[in-house]
Scaffold this motif. Structure first.
Motif, PDB file in Angstrom:
ATOM      1  N   CYS A  91       3.668   2.223   9.343  1.00  0.00           N
ATOM      2  CA  CYS A  91       3.601   0.863   8.801  1.00  0.00           C
ATOM      3  C   CYS A  91       2.185   0.323   9.017  1.00  0.00           C
ATOM      4  CB  CYS A  91       4.624  -0.004   9.544  1.00  0.00           C
ATOM      5  SG  CYS A  91       4.435  -1.775   9.266  1.00  0.00           S
ATOM      6  N   CYS A 131       2.401  -2.814  11.878  1.00  0.00           N
ATOM      7  CA  CYS A 131       2.715  -2.608  13.309  1.00  0.00           C
ATOM      8  C   CYS A 131       2.321  -1.221  13.791  1.00  0.00           C
ATOM      9  CB  CYS A 131       4.195  -2.873  13.584  1.00  0.00           C
ATOM     10  SG  CYS A 131       5.313  -1.642  12.864  1.00  0.00           S
ATOM     11  N   CYS A 191       7.028  -1.218   7.312  1.00  0.00           N
ATOM     12  CA  CYS A 191       8.438  -1.148   7.699  1.00  0.00           C
ATOM     13  C   CYS A 191       9.125  -2.400   7.158  1.00  0.00           C
ATOM     14  CB  CYS A 191       8.597  -1.000   9.214  1.00  0.00           C
ATOM     15  SG  CYS A 191       8.166  -2.460  10.182  1.00  0.00           S
ATOM     16  N   CYS A 215       8.292  -5.774   9.002  1.00  0.00           N
ATOM     17  CA  CYS A 215       6.950  -6.320   8.772  1.00  0.00           C
ATOM     18  C   CYS A 215       6.790  -6.796   7.329  1.00  0.00           C
ATOM     19  CB  CYS A 215       5.897  -5.277   9.080  1.00  0.00           C
ATOM     20  SG  CYS A 215       5.726  -4.914  10.836  1.00  0.00           S
TER      21      CYS A 215
HETATM   22 ZN   LIG Z   1       5.914  -2.646  10.789  1.00  0.00          ZN
END
Ligand SMILES: [Zn+2]
Length: 117
Positions: A16, A19, A51, A54
Motif C-alpha cells: 500500500c 501505510c 489497502c 487507507c
Molecule cells: Zn494502507
C-alpha cells in the motif's frame, strides 16, 4: 482500460502506498492518484495500490496532504513510489492528470524536504 491490481503489483510491488503494508491480495485496491472527484481517470499513470482502509481514509485529498498526515503519524509511506507516480503523471497526455501531477509533486517535495527516503 488495462489497469489491474496485478499489473500494478508487477510495476510497484505488493504494498500500500500510504501505510507501506503488504496486505492480502483481496485487500489491495486501485487508488486514483488524482481522485475521480477531481477529474482523475483510471489509467495506468493515475493508478497506484492502496489497502482498503487507507483508500477509504484518503478520500479525495491531495497526495501531499495525506503524506504529511501519515508521516506525522509515523506511517511507512511509500514516498518514492508516490514520487515516481507523480512524475509519471506530470508527463501524462491528459491535461488534468499532468497539471495535478506537477502541482502535487512540487508540494510533495516540500512536504518531505529533509527526509531521507
Ligand atoms: Zn494502507
Amino acid at each position: 482500460m488495462g489497469v489491474t491490481v496485478e499489473s500494478l503489483i508487477e510495476r510497484d510491488g505488493p504494498a500500500c502506498v500510504w501505510c507501506g503494508r503488504a496486505p492480502w491480495r483481496r485487500d489491495l485496491t486501485l487508488e486514483h492518484v488524482v481522485p475521480r472527484a477531481r477529474g482523475g481517470h483510471l489509467t495506468p499513470d493515475n493508478a497506484v495500490l492502496a489497502c482498503r482502509r487507507c483508500n477509504r481514509r484518503r478520500g479525495a485529498r491531495p497526495v501531499d496532504a495525506v503524506v504529511r498526515e501519515l508521516l506525522r503519524d509515523g506511517a511507512d509511506v511509500r514516498v518514492a513510489t508516490l514520487r515516481t507516480a507523480l512524475e509519471r503523471l506530470s508527463a501524462s497526455e491528459r491535461r488534468v492528470h499532468r497539471e495535478a501531477g506537477r502541482r502535487q509533486l512540487e508540494r510533495l517535495e516540500s512536504s518531505v524536504a529533509g527526509r531521507r527516503r
